[in-house]
Each structure stands twice: as C-alpha cells, then as structure tokens.
Design a protein around this motif. Structure first.
Motif, mmCIF file in Angstrom:
data_model
loop_
_atom_site.group_PDB
_atom_site.id
_atom_site.type_symbol
_atom_site.label_atom_id
_atom_site.label_comp_id
_atom_site.label_asym_id
_atom_site.label_seq_id
_atom_site.Cartn_x
_atom_site.Cartn_y
_atom_site.Cartn_z
ATOM 1 N N ARG A 45 0.844 -1.373 0.041
ATOM 2 C CA ARG A 45 0.052 -0.139 0.035
ATOM 3 C C ARG A 45 0.741 1.406 -0.105
ATOM 4 N N VAL A 46 0.274 2.332 -0.293
ATOM 5 C CA VAL A 46 0.813 3.524 -0.021
ATOM 6 C C VAL A 46 -0.123 4.498 0.634
ATOM 7 N N LEU A 47 0.587 5.333 1.985
ATOM 8 C CA LEU A 47 -0.287 6.177 2.480
ATOM 9 C C LEU A 47 -0.384 7.389 2.023
ATOM 10 N N VAL A 48 -1.435 7.972 1.530
ATOM 11 C CA VAL A 48 -1.782 9.290 1.096
ATOM 12 C C VAL A 48 -2.288 10.218 2.377
ATOM 13 N N PRO A 49 -1.724 11.113 2.721
ATOM 14 C CA PRO A 49 -1.792 11.770 4.032
ATOM 15 C C PRO A 49 -2.932 12.693 3.831
ATOM 16 N N PHE A 50 -3.040 13.275 5.062
ATOM 17 C CA PHE A 50 -4.024 14.465 5.327
ATOM 18 C C PHE A 50 -3.770 15.315 6.419
ATOM 19 N N PHE A 73 -3.885 1.584 -1.317
ATOM 20 C CA PHE A 73 -4.119 2.780 -0.878
ATOM 21 C C PHE A 73 -4.717 3.009 0.633
ATOM 22 N N LEU A 74 -3.771 3.523 1.263
ATOM 23 C CA LEU A 74 -4.181 3.739 2.723
ATOM 24 C C LEU A 74 -4.559 5.198 2.884
ATOM 25 N N VAL A 75 -5.610 5.719 2.739
ATOM 26 C CA VAL A 75 -6.279 7.065 2.842
ATOM 27 C C VAL A 75 -6.500 7.606 4.133
#
Length: 362
Positions: A45-50, A73-75
């Motif tokens: 997965r890849v983290l998509v930050p907030f 994807f790790l949202v």
C-alpha cells in the motif's frame, strides 16, 4: 504472520531537507510516478496523508488508483468533517472503483490549532469520543443489511443504508494517549505507531492488545520509520548526519527553534523521549531528525546497509509488528531504492524466520 510494506505518496517530491515548497504543492507528475514506482517495487500500500492545508487525500488516491492495478492505498481521513454515513459511502465507492484496494487511516487530530483551521473547536477528548461514535456508524453503514437508526452524543441518524459496501476495508488507527488506545482497541484492524525503541513498541503492543481483548479483537501493528540505507554502514550514518545538519540549517534560516514547536500530541512527546535516550538507540534506531525538528511527525529511522536495516526491522516483526510504513528524504528516489534493495531482503528473512517456527514433520 506475513509482513506488509506501506509506502508514501506526498503531494510533491519534497521532504524536510528541501525547505518550503514554492509552487507545485500538488505535483501530478510526482504523484503518478510515485504510485507506479511503489507498485513496481512491491509495496502493498501507500499512505496518502491528510492535513488542514494539504490537497484532499481521497481525490489523490482515486487518481493514483486509476493508474495502477495492484497497489493498495491507505487513505488518511479525519473524522468529524464529513457525516460518517457519507464518508462510508465515499470510501466504499473508492474501494469498488479500485478493485478492493482501499484502507482508511483514521487521524483524530491531536493539536487544537490545526483542527481550528477547519473550524473544529472540540477538545482532544471530545474528538476521540466522536471518533468512537463515527467509526461505529461507519462500520454499520458498511455492513447493515437493512436501514438503521442511530442516536448518539454527536450523531442522530434515521434510516441510514448504503447500497455500496466494501468487501474488506481495513481501518488503521493512530494515537498514543490513553483514550486513543481505548478507542483503537474497539475499532482498529491495524494500530499504527511511530518508530520508537523496541522496548517502547513492545509496551504499546501490549497496551493495545489488552484494550482490544475487551472487544474480542486482535489487531495488527504498523511502525513508521525513515530508513537511511547505503552500501556501507559508514556511508549511511554520514547521510543521516547530513540530513540533521541540513534540517537544522533550514530551520535556523526560517527562524525556528525546536522549543518553538513543543508537541501537544502524546505520540510526538514519546518520540522526544526516545530522542533523549541518544542519537542512536537499540541496534540502529536514529533519532537525529526527531531531536532537531521537535518530533513533528514520522521522524525516526533505521540507518545502515540494506542487510542491517532489514535485520533491525525483523526485531520489530518479532515483537508483533506486521506492517512497516517507510518513506525517505528523497521521496521518489528512496522509494525505488527500498523496493529494489530492502523489501526483498525483509521478505526473505521473514520467510526464513517463519519456516523455523513451523513444526517439523517426521
């Protein structure tokens, strides 16, 4: 137990060593290249930050998912700004469009000042109680076979029902305060923490497992680290030293001091406690960035050759960590290096370790 690797897609090819971004805060070319590179490199997965001032994570994940076929994807998602029923449908829709490749990372928010930028004036404890209720509704929206009502402190819902539901959408959860641990025990499929010493990670794993047992659950664990690898150990530590000096210079030129940004969240406070134990702890846990930048986020790493870093990661695996979130200081270049030089070694070591645990057949 298998091991999974989570990479990182920021919004441009910059990190702490590059200074302030000037233009191209959302670099579409980088997002696309990072997604493709980490899929090719074997990341799960890849983290998509907030963040309160960053591009929107779900939209970025949707774009990257359309360009890949296997990468998960790790949202990152902050409860409280979207109604939980709507958020459940948004995430389930994204999961369906991506072919079941979505997980959500719940970021409750530890700093009042950041929350205020989006108009949220709740206290930290209130936010965690809201997150508890939010996740209860989220899961019910994902699983309910008929319309349901909810009467709670923060939400009152009548006849909610979603026609789109995920097959399996894992919930990652972060937070180190006592209330965060309690909420994570109830809801987390994977509990995420930053890179502390092995002793500190072991302690947190025990606390989270105890909280989860109250609800008949057993979550996985993710540790976030910034690996610095090179052909020799000496070269790797030289690069680590250079990163510290570069960040120190950038902060000084911007007029920042470490004490100007004393962290209010418990996770960063714990990282500062780790940094106080020394520049290098355990086998090769590096705390230099955490010390110089006030532990603002994921700021500890493992330093050495790929073989040495893989061996150090295995120590965390033996504690119970089954996910590693890793990202570098040259984001795209380092992600490619990890996929080529580090991930295969860790998978090989884990396979060997698990094989030795299996009962021998006569």
């Amino acid at each position: 137990m298998t091991v999974k690797f989570i990479g990182y897609i920021g919004f441009n090819n910059n990190s702490e060593i590059h200074g302030a971004v000037r233009g191209r805060e959302l670099d579409v070319g980088y997002v696309e290249a990072a997604a493709k590179a980490q899929e090719a490199g074997g990341f799960d997965r890849v983290l998509v930050p907030f963040g309160s001032n960053s591009p929107e994570s779900q939209i970025v994940a949707a774009h990257a998912a359309a360009l890949t076929t296997k990468l998960g994807f790790l949202v990152a998602h902050r409860p409280g700004f979207t109604q939980p029923t709507l958020a459940a449908r948004q995430l389930a829709t994204l999961d369906a469009l991506s072919g079941g490749r979505i997980a959500v990372h719940i970021i409750t928010g530890g700093a009042d000042s950041e929350m205020a930028r989006d108009g949220d004036e709740t206290t930290k404890d209130e936010r965690y109680h809201r997150t508890d209720e939010y996740l209860t509704i989220l899961r019910q929206e994902w699983t309910a076979e008929k319309p349901f009502d909810h009467d709670g402190r923060f939400y009152k819902i009548r006849q909610a029902f979603a026609s789109v539901k995920p097959t399996n959408l894992p919930v990652f959860f972060g937070g180190s305060s006592d209330i965060a641990i309690e909420v994570s025990g109830k809801h987390a499929d994977v509990y995420a923490l930053w890179g502390e010493t092995q002793a500190a990670v072991r302690e947190t794993v025990a606390r989270v497992r105890a909280a989860a047992r109250k609800h008949g659950r057993r979550p996985g664990f993710s540790v976030s680290l910034r690996p610095i690898i090179a052909d020799t150990e000496e070269a790797a530590w030289k690069r680590a030293d250079e990163i510290v000096e570069r960040v120190r210079d950038l902060r000084a030129s911007a007029g920042f001091q470490t004490e100007d940004h004393a962290p209010v969240n418990v996770g960063s406070q714990r990282l500062l406690e780790t940094a106080a134990q020394g520049y290098r702890t355990d086998k090769r846990l590096w705390t230099g960035l955490a010390a110089v930048a006030g532990a603002q986020g994921n700021s500890t790493g493992l330093v050495g050759t790929p073989e040495q870093v893989a061996d150090a990661l295995l120590d965390y695996y033996d504690i119970g960590v089954d996910h590693f979130l890793i990202r570098g200081f040259e984001p795209l270049e380092d992600a490619i290096t990890y996929g080529r030089d580090l991930l295969p070694l860790v998978h090989e070591l884990v396979a060997e370790r698990d094989a030795h645990k299996l009962p021998q057949v006569a």
